[in-house]
Design a protein around this motif. Structure first.
Motif, PDB file in Angstrom:
ATOM      1  N   GLY A 116       0.818  -1.199   0.000  1.00 24.80           N
ATOM      2  CA  GLY A 116       0.000   0.000   0.000  1.00 24.80           C
ATOM      3  C   GLY A 116       0.854   1.252   0.000  1.00 24.80           C
ATOM      4  N   TYR A 117       1.951   1.208   0.716  1.00 26.01           N
ATOM      5  CA  TYR A 117       2.873   2.351   0.759  1.00 26.01           C
ATOM      6  C   TYR A 117       3.366   2.674  -0.643  1.00 26.01           C
ATOM      7  N   ALA A 134      -4.284  18.442   1.690  1.00 29.49           N
ATOM      8  CA  ALA A 134      -4.177  17.178   2.418  1.00 29.49           C
ATOM      9  C   ALA A 134      -4.717  17.292   3.834  1.00 29.49           C
ATOM     10  N   ASP A 135      -5.512  16.299   4.237  1.00 33.92           N
ATOM     11  CA  ASP A 135      -5.949  16.204   5.629  1.00 33.92           C
ATOM     12  C   ASP A 135      -4.729  16.047   6.525  1.00 33.92           C
ATOM     13  N   GLU A 136      -4.743  16.747   7.654  1.00 32.95           N
ATOM     14  CA  GLU A 136      -3.569  16.739   8.526  1.00 32.95           C
ATOM     15  C   GLU A 136      -3.285  15.368   9.141  1.00 32.95           C
ATOM     16  N   SER A 137      -4.271  14.458   9.137  1.00 35.68           N
ATOM     17  CA  SER A 137      -4.071  13.137   9.729  1.00 35.68           C
ATOM     18  C   SER A 137      -3.803  12.056   8.687  1.00 35.68           C
ATOM     19  N   ASN A 138      -3.513  12.439   7.460  1.00 38.55           N
ATOM     20  CA  ASN A 138      -3.268  11.459   6.418  1.00 38.55           C
ATOM     21  C   ASN A 138      -2.140  10.501   6.771  1.00 38.55           C
ATOM     22  N   HIS A 139      -2.223   9.292   6.213  1.00 37.87           N
ATOM     23  CA  HIS A 139      -1.216   8.264   6.449  1.00 37.87           C
ATOM     24  C   HIS A 139       0.167   8.730   5.990  1.00 37.87           C
ATOM     25  N   TRP A 187      -4.579  20.363  -9.259  1.00 36.62           N
ATOM     26  CA  TRP A 187      -4.893  20.250  -7.840  1.00 36.62           C
ATOM     27  C   TRP A 187      -5.350  18.836  -7.511  1.00 36.62           C
ATOM     28  N   LEU A 188      -4.901  18.351  -6.364  1.00 34.17           N
ATOM     29  CA  LEU A 188      -5.305  17.037  -5.873  1.00 34.17           C
ATOM     30  C   LEU A 188      -5.705  17.153  -4.412  1.00 34.17           C
ATOM     31  N   ILE A 189      -6.935  16.779  -4.097  1.00 37.76           N
ATOM     32  CA  ILE A 189      -7.373  16.694  -2.694  1.00 37.76           C
ATOM     33  C   ILE A 189      -7.119  15.269  -2.234  1.00 37.76           C
ATOM     34  N   LEU A 190      -6.417  15.145  -1.123  1.00 38.27           N
ATOM     35  CA  LEU A 190      -5.882  13.862  -0.692  1.00 38.27           C
ATOM     36  C   LEU A 190      -6.337  13.553   0.731  1.00 38.27           C
ATOM     37  N   THR A 191      -6.999  12.406   0.917  1.00 38.75           N
ATOM     38  CA  THR A 191      -7.472  12.057   2.260  1.00 38.75           C
ATOM     39  C   THR A 191      -7.594  10.554   2.440  1.00 38.75           C
ATOM     40  N   SER A 193      -9.969   7.581   3.956  1.00 39.25           N
ATOM     41  CA  SER A 193     -11.415   7.514   4.196  1.00 39.25           C
ATOM     42  C   SER A 193     -11.670   7.175   5.660  1.00 39.25           C
ATOM     43  N   VAL A 194     -11.065   6.087   6.150  1.00 38.46           N
ATOM     44  CA  VAL A 194     -11.100   5.747   7.573  1.00 38.46           C
ATOM     45  C   VAL A 194      -9.708   6.007   8.137  1.00 38.46           C
ATOM     46  N   PHE A 195      -9.646   6.824   9.177  1.00 36.56           N
ATOM     47  CA  PHE A 195      -8.365   7.184   9.785  1.00 36.56           C
ATOM     48  C   PHE A 195      -8.069   6.222  10.927  1.00 36.56           C
ATOM     49  N   ALA A 196      -6.939   5.521  10.818  1.00 38.53           N
ATOM     50  CA  ALA A 196      -6.620   4.470  11.777  1.00 38.53           C
ATOM     51  C   ALA A 196      -6.392   5.004  13.181  1.00 38.53           C
TER      52      ALA A 196
END
Length: 411
Positions: A116-117, A134-139, A187-191, A193-196
């Motif tokens: 996945g990485y 990017a969401d601040e909690s992204n992997h 532009w790319l919005i990156l998130t 879906s479920v944050f571990a």
């Protein structure tokens, strides 16, 4: 001569909390674990433990049908791909799992990566976006993909669509207050879906609507949702957003009981990424037994009662935790118990481990965009049930947690 090497002993001393490896005899809802031993041969404990900290959400790693699929692929195709898929490492089992993934994700095609990485880093660097929101909690793999792509990354508050909108507007707003089209930037919005870290679920519908409004693309990391929702899909499928999310990413290594990652999308996306993504081009292909195991696990995720059993266990465990007075946030299969004191959280995890309940390490999910905010965040002890836990297992987990809480002195 001056030493220009690395003082790893000092670096280790500065790490504080260190990660330890505790080997297990099997990957399942219960097993025997060994104490961390460094490089020495581990010795398994005499008591069996219940596992409430695995990404093996559907409990399919030891399912006979999944294991048989892996054995059959090893016997007929081989144990490894032997080369990059651009050379001789592309096989029929790779194409089969990609066909099934594309079908489950409602897309034209899918592309499997060795991890996945690699899927995240390879896809982002191949796309080379000018700007990522990017969401601040992204992997971490999403973060590293942005760094390696050299794009400008604008971070928005965790799952905060108002903050995302303000940053999109700010990017295109001119000094006279006129909003333009953003020029020629991609532009790319990156998130996720479920944050571990906290079990939260991204507001994908609103994010997708914002992307449409501002002309951006959306890439969603479904690592902790793959296989768990409608027809074996993720949150994108649950919310019917297949036509609005340009890049769906998922993993074969969680609910699909195997190894690897993938992206799904248009034919043009897959053709471009497989030609440009260095982690795909320059890596040996996914091992055929892993691809075959994932194919069978995906079939079971779609056509058995495994998903229903998982969500029944999630509901039972959540109800029990809340009855005991714990604050449980999130809307996913990851149940985070929030504690105000970091040391109490660590003590609780130690007590659970010593009494036969294995849970993930304590985390501090961010509460804001700054380092200071993250340092002040409450600590989270996560409990993650599996489809293969029975009702007695859930009760045992709750009873052990109740006793451990009393020993730690939690209210």
């Amino acid at each position: 001569m001056e030493d220009r090497g690395f003082d790893l002993e000092d670096r280790l001393a500065d790490l504080g909390e260190k990660r330890r490896l505790s080997p297990a005899d099997r990957v399942a809802e219960r097993g025997y674990f060994a104490e961390p031993t460094g490089g020495e041969l581990p010795v398994l404990e005499s008591a069996e433990a219940l596992v409430f900290g695995s990404n093996n959400y559907l409990g399919l790693t030891d399912d006979q049908r999944v294991q048989d699929a892996a054995r059959q692929a090893a016997a007929t195709v081989g144990t490894g791909a032997g080369a990059s898929r651009h050379v001789t490492g592309d096989t029929m089992v790779h194409r089969d799992v990609e066909r099934l993934l594309a079908e489950a994700n409602g897309c034209e095609r899918a592309l499997a990566f060795p991890s996945g990485y690699a899927a995240n880093v390879g896809t982002i660097t191949a796309l080379e976006p000018d700007v990522v929101f990017a969401d601040e909690s992204n992997h971490a793999s999403l973060v590293d993909g942005c760094r390696l792509a050299g794009c400008e990354t604008i971070v928005y508050d965790h799952c905060d669509v108002d903050d995302l909108r303000s940053k999109l507007v700010e990017r295109v707003e001119q000094p006279d207050g006129v909003v333009t089209d953003g020029g020629d930037e991609s532009w790319l919005i990156l998130t996720d879906s479920v944050f571990a870290a906290d079990g939260s679920v991204a507001p994908l519908e609103t994010i997708s609507d914002l992307a449409t409004e501002f002309g951006a693309w959306v890439m969603v990391d479904e690592a902790h949702a793959t296989g768990l929702y409608v027809d074996g899909g993720g949150i994108v499928q649950a919310e019917g957003l297949e036509d609005q999310v340009h890049v769906q990413m998922g993993v074969l290594s969680a609910a699909l009981a195997s190894q690897g990652g993938y992206i799904a999308g248009s034919d043009a996306l897959i053709e471009y990424v497989l030609a440009r993504a260095r982690p795909f081009v320059h890596s040996t292909g996914l091992a055929p037994p892993a691809a075959a195991a994932a194919s069978e696990a995906l079939h079971l995720a779609r056509h058995s009662d495994a998903r229903e059993r998982l969500w029944e266990n999630v509901s039972h465990l959540r109800d029990g935790l809340e009855t005991m007075g714990f604050s449980v946030s999130g809307e996913s299969q990851i149940l985070p118990v929030t504690l105000a004191d970091h040391e109490d959280a660590h003590a609780l995890v130690r007590e659970l481990t010593e009494h036969g309940i294995v849970v993930p390490p304590v985390v501090r999910p961010p509460t804001g965009p700054t380092t200071a905010d993250r340092a002040d965040a409450q600590s989270v002890v996560r409990l993650v049930p599996m489809a293969t836990h029975d009702r007695d297992d859930i009760v045992a987990c709750l009873e052990t947690l109740q006793d451990a809480s009393e020993r730690v002195g939690l209210p």
